[in-house]
Design an enzyme around this catalytic site. Structure first.
Site, PDB file in Angstrom:
ATOM      1  N   HIS A   1       0.919  -0.974  -0.106  1.00  0.00           N
ATOM      2  CA  HIS A   1      -0.195  -0.039   0.279  1.00  0.00           C
ATOM      3  C   HIS A   1       0.685   1.197  -0.325  1.00  0.00           C
ATOM      4  O   HIS A   1       0.760   2.304   0.132  1.00  0.00           O
ATOM      5  CB  HIS A   1      -0.810  -0.315   0.794  1.00  0.00           C
ATOM      6  CG  HIS A   1      -0.064   0.506   2.703  1.00  0.00           C
ATOM      7  ND1 HIS A   1       0.524  -0.703   2.939  1.00  0.00           N
ATOM      8  CD2 HIS A   1      -0.050   1.481   3.305  1.00  0.00           C
ATOM      9  CE1 HIS A   1       1.395   0.439   4.229  1.00  0.00           C
ATOM     10  NE2 HIS A   1       0.502   1.595   4.269  1.00  0.00           N
TER      11      HIS A   1
HETATM   12  C1  UD1 Z   1      -1.993   6.614   5.535  1.00  0.00           C
HETATM   13  C2  UD1 Z   1      -1.009   6.760   5.974  1.00  0.00           C
HETATM   14  C3  UD1 Z   1       0.086   5.700   5.443  1.00  0.00           C
HETATM   15  C4  UD1 Z   1      -0.527   4.853   6.404  1.00  0.00           C
HETATM   16  C5  UD1 Z   1      -1.053   3.979   5.725  1.00  0.00           C
HETATM   17  C6  UD1 Z   1      -1.783   2.683   6.419  1.00  0.00           C
HETATM   18  C7  UD1 Z   1      -0.272   9.250   5.429  1.00  0.00           C
HETATM   19  C8  UD1 Z   1       0.298  10.551   4.746  1.00  0.00           C
HETATM   20  N1  UD1 Z   1       0.082   8.065   5.023  1.00  0.00           N
HETATM   21  O1  UD1 Z   1      -1.827   5.786   3.942  1.00  0.00           O
HETATM   22  O2  UD1 Z   1       1.389   6.411   6.943  1.00  0.00           O
HETATM   23  O3  UD1 Z   1       0.771   3.685   6.576  1.00  0.00           O
HETATM   24  O4  UD1 Z   1      -2.210   5.084   5.934  1.00  0.00           O
HETATM   25  O5  UD1 Z   1      -2.886   2.045   5.922  1.00  0.00           O
HETATM   26  O6  UD1 Z   1      -1.306   9.281   6.803  1.00  0.00           O
HETATM   27  N2  UD1 Z   1      -8.905   4.478   0.929  1.00  0.00           N
HETATM   28  C9  UD1 Z   1     -10.394   3.628   0.828  1.00  0.00           C
HETATM   29  N3  UD1 Z   1     -10.813   3.934   1.879  1.00  0.00           N
HETATM   30  C10 UD1 Z   1     -10.072   4.105   2.673  1.00  0.00           C
HETATM   31  C11 UD1 Z   1      -9.475   4.594   3.296  1.00  0.00           C
HETATM   32  C12 UD1 Z   1      -8.146   5.539   1.904  1.00  0.00           C
HETATM   33  O7  UD1 Z   1     -10.333   4.001  -0.427  1.00  0.00           O
HETATM   34  O8  UD1 Z   1     -10.875   3.905   3.963  1.00  0.00           O
HETATM   35  C13 UD1 Z   1      -8.057   4.887  -0.457  1.00  0.00           C
HETATM   36  C14 UD1 Z   1      -8.060   6.248  -1.321  1.00  0.00           C
HETATM   37  O9  UD1 Z   1      -8.254   6.290  -2.267  1.00  0.00           O
HETATM   38  C15 UD1 Z   1      -7.268   7.569  -0.504  1.00  0.00           C
HETATM   39  C16 UD1 Z   1      -6.279   6.636  -0.237  1.00  0.00           C
HETATM   40  O10 UD1 Z   1      -6.765   5.242   0.229  1.00  0.00           O
HETATM   41  O11 UD1 Z   1      -7.391   8.347  -1.907  1.00  0.00           O
HETATM   42  C17 UD1 Z   1      -5.226   6.592   0.147  1.00  0.00           C
HETATM   43  O12 UD1 Z   1      -5.213   6.241   1.634  1.00  0.00           O
HETATM   44  P1  UD1 Z   1      -5.142   8.014   2.524  1.00  0.00           P
HETATM   45  O13 UD1 Z   1      -5.618   7.519   3.983  1.00  0.00           O
HETATM   46  O14 UD1 Z   1      -4.749   9.157   2.182  1.00  0.00           O
HETATM   47  O15 UD1 Z   1      -3.897   7.074   2.675  1.00  0.00           O
HETATM   48  P2  UD1 Z   1      -2.767   5.592   2.486  1.00  0.00           P
HETATM   49  O16 UD1 Z   1      -2.275   4.380   1.608  1.00  0.00           O
HETATM   50  O17 UD1 Z   1      -4.071   4.491   3.379  1.00  0.00           O
HETATM   51  N1  UDP Z   2      -3.861  -5.008   8.881  1.00  0.00           N
HETATM   52  C1  UDP Z   2      -5.266  -5.548   8.956  1.00  0.00           C
HETATM   53  N2  UDP Z   2      -6.129  -6.219   7.840  1.00  0.00           N
HETATM   54  C2  UDP Z   2      -5.198  -5.812   7.175  1.00  0.00           C
HETATM   55  C3  UDP Z   2      -3.747  -5.570   6.444  1.00  0.00           C
HETATM   56  C4  UDP Z   2      -3.327  -5.018   7.609  1.00  0.00           C
HETATM   57  O1  UDP Z   2      -5.417  -5.818  10.113  1.00  0.00           O
HETATM   58  O2  UDP Z   2      -6.092  -6.511   5.507  1.00  0.00           O
HETATM   59  C5  UDP Z   2      -3.309  -4.828  10.129  1.00  0.00           C
HETATM   60  C6  UDP Z   2      -1.878  -5.144  10.579  1.00  0.00           C
HETATM   61  O3  UDP Z   2      -2.048  -6.340  10.920  1.00  0.00           O
HETATM   62  C7  UDP Z   2      -0.863  -4.455  11.306  1.00  0.00           C
HETATM   63  C8  UDP Z   2      -1.495  -3.005  10.638  1.00  0.00           C
HETATM   64  O4  UDP Z   2      -2.707  -3.780   9.707  1.00  0.00           O
HETATM   65  O5  UDP Z   2      -1.191  -4.512  12.863  1.00  0.00           O
HETATM   66  C9  UDP Z   2      -0.615  -2.797   9.606  1.00  0.00           C
HETATM   67  O6  UDP Z   2      -0.873  -1.546   8.989  1.00  0.00           O
HETATM   68  P1  UDP Z   2      -0.810  -0.641   7.584  1.00  0.00           P
HETATM   69  O7  UDP Z   2       0.004  -2.149   6.869  1.00  0.00           O
HETATM   70  O8  UDP Z   2      -2.604  -0.723   6.749  1.00  0.00           O
HETATM   71  O9  UDP Z   2       0.062   0.270   7.952  1.00  0.00           O
HETATM   72  P2  UDP Z   2       1.742   0.916   7.834  1.00  0.00           P
HETATM   73  O10 UDP Z   2       2.190  -0.381   9.525  1.00  0.00           O
HETATM   74  O11 UDP Z   2       2.149   0.462   7.365  1.00  0.00           O
HETATM   75  O12 UDP Z   2       1.354   2.200   8.620  1.00  0.00           O
END
Ligand code: UD1
Ligand code: UDP
Length: 388
Positions: free
Chosen positions: A222
């Site tokens: 992601h």
């Molecule tokens: C964010 C965090 C990242 C973290 C990740 C965990 C920032 C800058 N990034 O990244 O550090 O590792 O969360 O998962 O804060 N979207 C959906 N549904 C949701 C959420 C997101 O469809 O419920 C899609 C949208 O298209 C959105 C994209 O995911 O534009 C990115 O979501 P965003 O929260 O901006 O960043 P993440 O990539 O999730």
């Molecule tokens: N996780 C989850 N379901 C999923 C993928 C990840 O519960 O389908 C959990 C995972 O076990 C971990 C956390 O989400 O505890 C990690 O989140 P993510 O990878 O979105 O973000 P990051 O840690 O890179 O910020």
């Protein structure tokens, strides 16, 4: 009667909801007469399987506030959050704010709190990739430098703070100008220990996807520099397809919505076609935390660009390929259980060959004793006196 401390906890993303469950559990079990926790969800993550599922499953109190900010550019998303959080600080007058990790929700909380002189407790302080093109690197540096209590999960994180000028011998009362830094272990390790057995009892994920124990690879992707770069994304999936076919092994891939949205557009058409039609590849919706732990626990290898998942691989003693050019969790590489392969096809395939044939990896206990959340609550209580 003793006045309770009022904490405002800010969460917004999937990993922050999971992390916050460790502190909420510690408060419920040991500090409910001393700490009053108010939870604010920014709404950065909002899909049911990115947010609500965790509240139900991990028994986290429902947020007192949800700003419902949703997705957007970094600037507009963060700005809307700052405005919303500011209003709640003014209304609630908390004694301190807890911030987790390095997301835009973390940064927004840090800015709103600092301007109102609300003391910040940063959990997961000190972690550095030393790559400022990562949005998370900027968020974590800025948050650390306006925090009052900084809890680092690793010794490396603690040392990073010292390198940036944080003093080890500051004395109480602590403020943003006179902060206190700690090495205290990882609340995510607390969570893995707590939920591992519960996951075994409750999760039916292996059966649901017909997965055999120790006979599949778990992958998550992601990180923005992978999803938004067609060459890197194609490389990663080319390597995954190659490992699956060469080893006759299933891949289960709970895909983040960010990645799902760009998969067709950003993958080369032949890789996309093969991915959709290959018998070894199971691309599924994001799963709940109990399902995720169960998937991690019984995998033979984990391939990920997630910060949390690479650590959980270590907690559960699984080899891991990290799809990033750097990691803030350098210990995982030093101990040999994880290999950093970036988004390079050959490096990823070679790492899989090495890790699938190496059975002698060791996993020394470097993430604390599973009681980091209790320690953090005790330190908050001994350092902050209720304002009113
Ligand atoms: C964010 C965090 C990242 C973290 C990740 C965990 C920032 C800058 N990034 O990244 O550090 O590792 O969360 O998962 O804060 N979207 C959906 N549904 C949701 C959420 C997101 O469809 O419920 C899609 C949208 O298209 C959105 C994209 O995911 O534009 C990115 O979501 P965003 O929260 O901006 O960043 P993440 O990539 O999730
Ligand atoms: N996780 C989850 N379901 C999923 C993928 C990840 O519960 O389908 C959990 C995972 O076990 C971990 C956390 O989400 O505890 C990690 O989140 P993510 O990878 O979105 O973000 P990051 O840690 O890179 O910020």
């Amino acid at each position: 009667m003793l006045q309770k401390i009022k904490i405002l906890t800010i969460i917004g993303t999937r990993p922050q909801i999971i992390k916050a469950s460790a502190i909420s559990r510690a408060i419920k079990n040991h500090f409910k007469n001393a700490i009053n926790e108010i939870i604010l969800h920014t709404g950065q993550h909002y899909d049911t399987n990115m947010s609500e599922v965790f509240f139900n499953e991990l028994k986290i109190p429902k947020p007192n506030y949800n700003l419902n900010i949703g997705s957007g550019t970094h600037g507009s998303q963060t700005a809307d959050m700052i405005k919303g959080i500011e209003e709640i600080i003014v209304k609630e007058q908390p004694d301190c704010m807890i911030l987790y990790g390095d997301t835009n929700s973390t940064l927004a909380g840090a800015i709103a709190a600092s301007k109102l002189h609300c003391k910040i407790v940063h959990i997961e302080a000190g972690l550095r990739s030393y790559n400022k093109t990562m949005p998370e690197e900027i968020n974590r540096i800025l948050c650390d430098h306006c925090s009052t209590l900084l809890f680092s999960p690793t010794k490396t994180g603690y040392q990073n703070l010292i390198k940036e000028g944080f003093a080890v011998n500051n004395t109480s009362p602590f403020t943003a100008d006179n902060p206190k830094i700690y090495y205290c272990g990882d609340i995510m390790f607390d969570n893995t220990l707590h939920f591992s057995e519960i996951a075994s009892q409750k999760s039916g994920i292996l059966k649901k996807y017909n997965l055999k124990k120790n006979a599949y690879v778990l992958a998550t992707i992601h990180r923005d520099n992978n999803t938004d770069n067609p060459e890197r994304l194609s490389n990663i999936f080319e390597a995954i397809l190659s490992i699956a076919k060469n080893n006759n092994i299933d891949f289960v891939i709970p895909l983040h919505p960010r990645t799902t949205k760009v998969l067709k557009e950003n993958l080369s058409s032949d890789i996309y076609y093969e991915l959709m039609n290959n018998k070894y590849i199971k691309i599924i919706e994001p799963v709940s935390f109990l399902d995720m732990i169960e998937l991690e626990k019984h995998s033979i290898l984990i391939v990920t660009d997630s910060g949390g998942v690479q650590k959980e691989a270590y907690f559960l003693q699984k080899p891991c390929i990290i799809l990033r050019p750097q990691t803030e969790w350098v210990e995982l590489i030093e101990h040999g259980s994880s290999i950093m392969a970036d988004a390079d096809v050959n490096k990823i395939i070679n790492a899989a060959n090495t890790l699938l044939s190496n059975k002698s990896t060791s996993f020394p206990p470097i993430f604390g004793n599973g009681k980091a959340a209790d320690f953090i609550c005790e330190e908050i209580l001994s350092n902050f006196i209720p304002i009113k």
